[in-house]
Motif scaffolding. Structure first.
Motif, PDB file in Angstrom:
ATOM      1  N   GLY A   4     -54.323  43.324   9.704  1.00 51.38           N
ATOM      2  CA  GLY A   4     -54.208  44.624   9.057  1.00 51.38           C
ATOM      3  C   GLY A   4     -53.558  44.467   7.705  1.00 51.38           C
ATOM      4  O   GLY A   4     -53.276  43.350   7.293  1.00 51.38           O
ATOM      5  N   CYS A   5     -53.337  45.563   7.021  1.00 53.36           N
ATOM      6  CA  CYS A   5     -52.678  45.425   5.730  1.00 53.36           C
ATOM      7  C   CYS A   5     -51.451  46.319   5.673  1.00 53.36           C
ATOM      8  O   CYS A   5     -51.327  47.269   6.431  1.00 53.36           O
ATOM      9  CB  CYS A   5     -53.631  45.745   4.584  1.00 53.36           C
ATOM     10  SG  CYS A   5     -54.214  47.433   4.559  1.00 53.36           S
ATOM     11  N   ILE A   6     -50.561  46.000   4.747  1.00 55.70           N
ATOM     12  CA  ILE A   6     -49.289  46.719   4.642  1.00 55.70           C
ATOM     13  C   ILE A   6     -49.516  48.223   4.507  1.00 55.70           C
ATOM     14  O   ILE A   6     -48.780  49.019   5.044  1.00 55.70           O
ATOM     15  CB  ILE A   6     -48.489  46.196   3.432  1.00 55.70           C
ATOM     16  CG1 ILE A   6     -47.820  44.879   3.808  1.00 55.70           C
ATOM     17  CG2 ILE A   6     -47.430  47.204   3.000  1.00 55.70           C
ATOM     18  CD1 ILE A   6     -47.041  44.244   2.690  1.00 55.70           C
ATOM     19  N   CYS A   7     -50.584  48.591   3.789  1.00 57.89           N
ATOM     20  CA  CYS A   7     -50.716  50.008   3.456  1.00 57.89           C
ATOM     21  C   CYS A   7     -51.249  50.848   4.607  1.00 57.89           C
ATOM     22  O   CYS A   7     -51.330  52.048   4.502  1.00 57.89           O
ATOM     23  CB  CYS A   7     -51.616  50.191   2.236  1.00 57.89           C
ATOM     24  SG  CYS A   7     -53.313  49.702   2.521  1.00 57.89           S
TER      25      CYS A   7
ATOM     26  N   GLU B  14     -45.642  49.989  10.014  1.00 58.06           N
ATOM     27  CA  GLU B  14     -44.524  50.014  10.963  1.00 58.06           C
ATOM     28  C   GLU B  14     -44.035  48.594  11.240  1.00 58.06           C
ATOM     29  O   GLU B  14     -42.841  48.343  11.286  1.00 58.06           O
ATOM     30  CB  GLU B  14     -44.967  50.686  12.269  1.00 58.06           C
ATOM     31  CG  GLU B  14     -43.818  50.972  13.194  1.00 58.06           C
ATOM     32  CD  GLU B  14     -44.271  51.720  14.438  1.00 58.06           C
ATOM     33  OE1 GLU B  14     -44.050  51.187  15.528  1.00 58.06           O
ATOM     34  OE2 GLU B  14     -44.856  52.805  14.300  1.00 58.06           O
ATOM     35  N   ASP B  15     -44.979  47.660  11.388  1.00 56.43           N
ATOM     36  CA  ASP B  15     -44.594  46.269  11.609  1.00 56.43           C
ATOM     37  C   ASP B  15     -43.740  45.767  10.451  1.00 56.43           C
ATOM     38  O   ASP B  15     -42.773  45.056  10.631  1.00 56.43           O
ATOM     39  CB  ASP B  15     -45.839  45.365  11.700  1.00 56.43           C
ATOM     40  CG  ASP B  15     -46.594  45.574  12.994  1.00 56.43           C
ATOM     41  OD1 ASP B  15     -46.467  46.667  13.541  1.00 56.43           O
ATOM     42  OD2 ASP B  15     -47.297  44.663  13.450  1.00 56.43           O
ATOM     43  N   LEU B  16     -44.128  46.150   9.244  1.00 54.53           N
ATOM     44  CA  LEU B  16     -43.399  45.713   8.054  1.00 54.53           C
ATOM     45  C   LEU B  16     -41.953  46.191   8.114  1.00 54.53           C
ATOM     46  O   LEU B  16     -41.021  45.427   7.873  1.00 54.53           O
ATOM     47  CB  LEU B  16     -44.083  46.245   6.792  1.00 54.53           C
ATOM     48  CG  LEU B  16     -43.375  45.913   5.481  1.00 54.53           C
ATOM     49  CD1 LEU B  16     -43.472  44.431   5.170  1.00 54.53           C
ATOM     50  CD2 LEU B  16     -43.938  46.724   4.335  1.00 54.53           C
TER      51      LEU B  16
ATOM     52  N   ALA C 251     -44.427  50.896  -1.418  1.00 56.92           N
ATOM     53  CA  ALA C 251     -43.171  51.391  -2.000  1.00 56.92           C
ATOM     54  C   ALA C 251     -42.565  52.487  -1.126  1.00 56.92           C
ATOM     55  O   ALA C 251     -41.357  52.517  -0.906  1.00 56.92           O
ATOM     56  CB  ALA C 251     -43.428  51.917  -3.411  1.00 56.92           C
ATOM     57  N   GLN C 252     -43.426  53.369  -0.617  1.00 54.12           N
ATOM     58  CA  GLN C 252     -42.927  54.472   0.223  1.00 54.12           C
ATOM     59  C   GLN C 252     -42.238  53.955   1.480  1.00 54.12           C
ATOM     60  O   GLN C 252     -41.312  54.580   1.993  1.00 54.12           O
ATOM     61  CB  GLN C 252     -44.087  55.398   0.599  1.00 54.12           C
ATOM     62  CG  GLN C 252     -44.562  56.248  -0.571  1.00 54.12           C
ATOM     63  CD  GLN C 252     -45.832  57.010  -0.260  1.00 54.12           C
ATOM     64  OE1 GLN C 252     -46.654  56.576   0.556  1.00 54.12           O
ATOM     65  NE2 GLN C 252     -46.007  58.151  -0.900  1.00 54.12           N
ATOM     66  N   THR C 253     -42.676  52.808   1.967  1.00 58.65           N
ATOM     67  CA  THR C 253     -42.062  52.194   3.140  1.00 58.65           C
ATOM     68  C   THR C 253     -40.574  51.963   2.912  1.00 58.65           C
ATOM     69  O   THR C 253     -39.761  52.055   3.827  1.00 58.65           O
ATOM     70  CB  THR C 253     -42.757  50.836   3.437  1.00 58.65           C
ATOM     71  OG1 THR C 253     -44.136  51.075   3.644  1.00 58.65           O
ATOM     72  CG2 THR C 253     -42.189  50.168   4.669  1.00 58.65           C
ATOM     73  N   PHE C 254     -40.201  51.684   1.662  1.00 60.74           N
ATOM     74  CA  PHE C 254     -38.798  51.397   1.345  1.00 60.74           C
ATOM     75  C   PHE C 254     -38.035  52.637   0.894  1.00 60.74           C
ATOM     76  O   PHE C 254     -36.832  52.585   0.699  1.00 60.74           O
ATOM     77  CB  PHE C 254     -38.733  50.321   0.251  1.00 60.74           C
ATOM     78  CG  PHE C 254     -39.110  48.964   0.760  1.00 60.74           C
ATOM     79  CD1 PHE C 254     -38.152  48.110   1.277  1.00 60.74           C
ATOM     80  CD2 PHE C 254     -40.433  48.559   0.761  1.00 60.74           C
ATOM     81  CE1 PHE C 254     -38.499  46.875   1.778  1.00 60.74           C
ATOM     82  CE2 PHE C 254     -40.800  47.316   1.259  1.00 60.74           C
ATOM     83  CZ  PHE C 254     -39.826  46.475   1.771  1.00 60.74           C
ATOM     84  N   ILE C 255     -38.740  53.748   0.706  1.00 57.64           N
ATOM     85  CA  ILE C 255     -38.096  54.955   0.196  1.00 57.64           C
ATOM     86  C   ILE C 255     -37.802  55.950   1.315  1.00 57.64           C
ATOM     87  O   ILE C 255     -36.733  56.535   1.386  1.00 57.64           O
ATOM     88  CB  ILE C 255     -38.994  55.657  -0.866  1.00 57.64           C
ATOM     89  CG1 ILE C 255     -39.376  54.681  -1.989  1.00 57.64           C
ATOM     90  CG2 ILE C 255     -38.318  56.908  -1.412  1.00 57.64           C
ATOM     91  CD1 ILE C 255     -38.238  54.166  -2.804  1.00 57.64           C
TER      92      ILE C 255
ATOM     93  N   ILE D 282     -30.660  49.505   3.676  1.00 56.62           N
ATOM     94  CA  ILE D 282     -30.343  48.069   3.760  1.00 56.62           C
ATOM     95  C   ILE D 282     -31.046  47.238   2.679  1.00 56.62           C
ATOM     96  O   ILE D 282     -30.701  46.087   2.451  1.00 56.62           O
ATOM     97  CB  ILE D 282     -30.699  47.497   5.166  1.00 56.62           C
ATOM     98  CG1 ILE D 282     -32.165  47.811   5.522  1.00 56.62           C
ATOM     99  CG2 ILE D 282     -29.765  48.043   6.231  1.00 56.62           C
ATOM    100  CD1 ILE D 282     -32.646  47.125   6.798  1.00 56.62           C
ATOM    101  N   CYS D 283     -32.054  47.849   2.016  1.00 53.57           N
ATOM    102  CA  CYS D 283     -32.795  47.130   0.973  1.00 53.57           C
ATOM    103  C   CYS D 283     -32.948  48.015  -0.243  1.00 53.57           C
ATOM    104  O   CYS D 283     -32.881  49.232  -0.146  1.00 53.57           O
ATOM    105  CB  CYS D 283     -34.223  46.817   1.437  1.00 53.57           C
ATOM    106  SG  CYS D 283     -34.328  45.755   2.844  1.00 53.57           S
TER     107      CYS D 283
END
Length: 392
Positions: free
Chosen positions: A69-72, A77-79, A109-113, A126-127
């Motif tokens: 799969g891909c990050i987007c 969720e795995d990421l 980017a949204q994954t980190f926001i 944490i990041c």
């Protein structure tokens, strides 16, 4: 609170040189403890195996392979879980994520926001995203840009319903980036590099543009830059700046220019469709809103990059709301008040055109012929023949 771990995300279309850049970053630094997350679509994780043969044979970095799969999309969720796991282990200075060649940068980017409510993890605690880096293949860029191919055509799609066009992906990756690396410049003439550089800076005036051969870039140009800002990145695209009246200066030498076509009169659907079917080759990127007479309630959104042209609905015009709602919105948005028309309200066309050697006057004149005539303004607009695709 502990120090937040900085994260650099590498994006770029397949073959642009992301893996080469990643390997270069890892082999040319010896002070940081770096964790790497590689994400590859294929069953055989080529990127990961390459890295293992290179940098990872001499380093202790942790490699997390996210497969199938891909990050987007499916693996977002795995990421989140993997990043949390890495940080929790401690003894870590930095994280580099190499996203797939076909992933769009905004969801990464949204994954980190934003907090992921399903897994209950908020990565921003944490990041911190340090920079979104996009690697562009300077040698193949125009070939891919003009190919008219989809990911399906190249057998690179996530599934049979993934109809994304290559050019749209290239543009997404350029318009949402803090740093753009024009790679393989050794294969391109100097003038062509400068022209590409000018086009890229029109597409994203905020980005820092670097040039490289074999993805050799000074590490401090890519890591610990502190460049990422979600709000700023969301407004970085050249077309958005033009719509906000922030004109990007022209680069006369290579003829890269931009302008906004603005009219408070609707397009005739038949003439506008004919214009779209004969798209001017000197316009490489266009985006904005349009007013179509036969769909008077709905705002049209046009997006073009190379041979890819899409139109869709962007909600109803404010003028279709109740008088109370109109007053409220106009009060909140002073800009809207400035362009409000007594009869038609906020209905108008605002299209940003970015191109090379554009014949602006001819373009404007040809678009003007698509507008309703005085006589047509008095007619029943719902009767006009409309063969534009339905707004999605």
């Amino acid at each position: 609170m502990n120090r937040r771990i900085p994260v650099t995300v590498l994006s770029g279309y397949l073959g642009s040189g992301k893996t080469t850049l990643l390997t270069h970053l890892l082999t040319n630094q010896d002070t940081k403890k770096i964790a790497v997350i590689v994400n590859d679509m294929g069953e055989i994780n080529v990127d990961a195996s390459l890295i293992k043969q290179g940098a990872f044979s001499q380093t202790e970095e942790k490699l997390v392979e996210l497969q199938n799969g891909c990050i987007c999309c499916t693996l977002r969720e795995d990421l989140i879980v993997e990043v949390k796991k890495l940080v929790d282990k401690g003894d870590l200075d930095y994280i580099i994520i190499e996203s797939t060649g076909i992933s769009e940068p905004i969801p990464v980017a949204q994954t980190f926001i934003y907090e992921d409510e399903e897994v209950g993890i908020h990565l921003s605690e944490i990041c911190k995203l340090d920079a979104m880096v996009t690697v562009v293949d300077a040698y193949r860029f125009w070939h891919d840009f003009a190919s008219g191919e989809t990911l399906l055509d190249r057998k690179q799609a996530t599934n049979e319903n993934d109809h994304r066009e290559i050019v749209d992906l290239l543009i997404d990756q350029i318009e949402f980036a803090d740093i753009i690396v024009l790679n393989k410049v050794d294969l391109v003439e100097k003038e062509d590099i400068q022209e590409l550089r000018d086009v890229v800076s029109k597409l994203n005036p905020e980005a820092k543009i670097l040039e490289s051969s074999f993805a050799r870039i000074e590490i401090d140009e890519i890591m610990d830059t502190n460049l990422f800002d979600f709000e700023k990145a969301s407004q970085a695209a050249g077309w958005i700046k033009e719509l906000m009246q922030e004109h990007i200066p022209e680069t006369e030498e290579y003829g890269v220019t931009s302008f906004v076509y603005k009219r408070q009169r609707p397009f005739h659907p038949e003439r506008f469709m004919t214009w779209l079917e004969n798209w001017p080759v000197d316009v490489v990127r266009a985006k904005g809103f349009f007013w179509l007479a036969s769909r008077n309630e709905t705002t049209g959104l046009l997006s073009q990059a190379g041979p890819s042209i899409t139109i869709q609905g962007a909600g109803e015009w404010v003028a279709t709301y109740s008088i109370e709602e109109q007053k409220e919105i106009v009060q909140q948005e002073p800009d809207l008040r400035k362009k409000w028309n007594e009869v038609y309200g906020d209905r108008m066309t605002e299209l940003v055109m970015i191109g090379i050697d554009m014949k602006q006057k001819e373009l404007v004149d040809s678009l003007d012929t698509c507008l309703l005539t005085e006589e047509e303004m008095k007619q029943d607009w719902t009767l006009f023949h409309d063969r534009l695709p339905a707004f999605s």
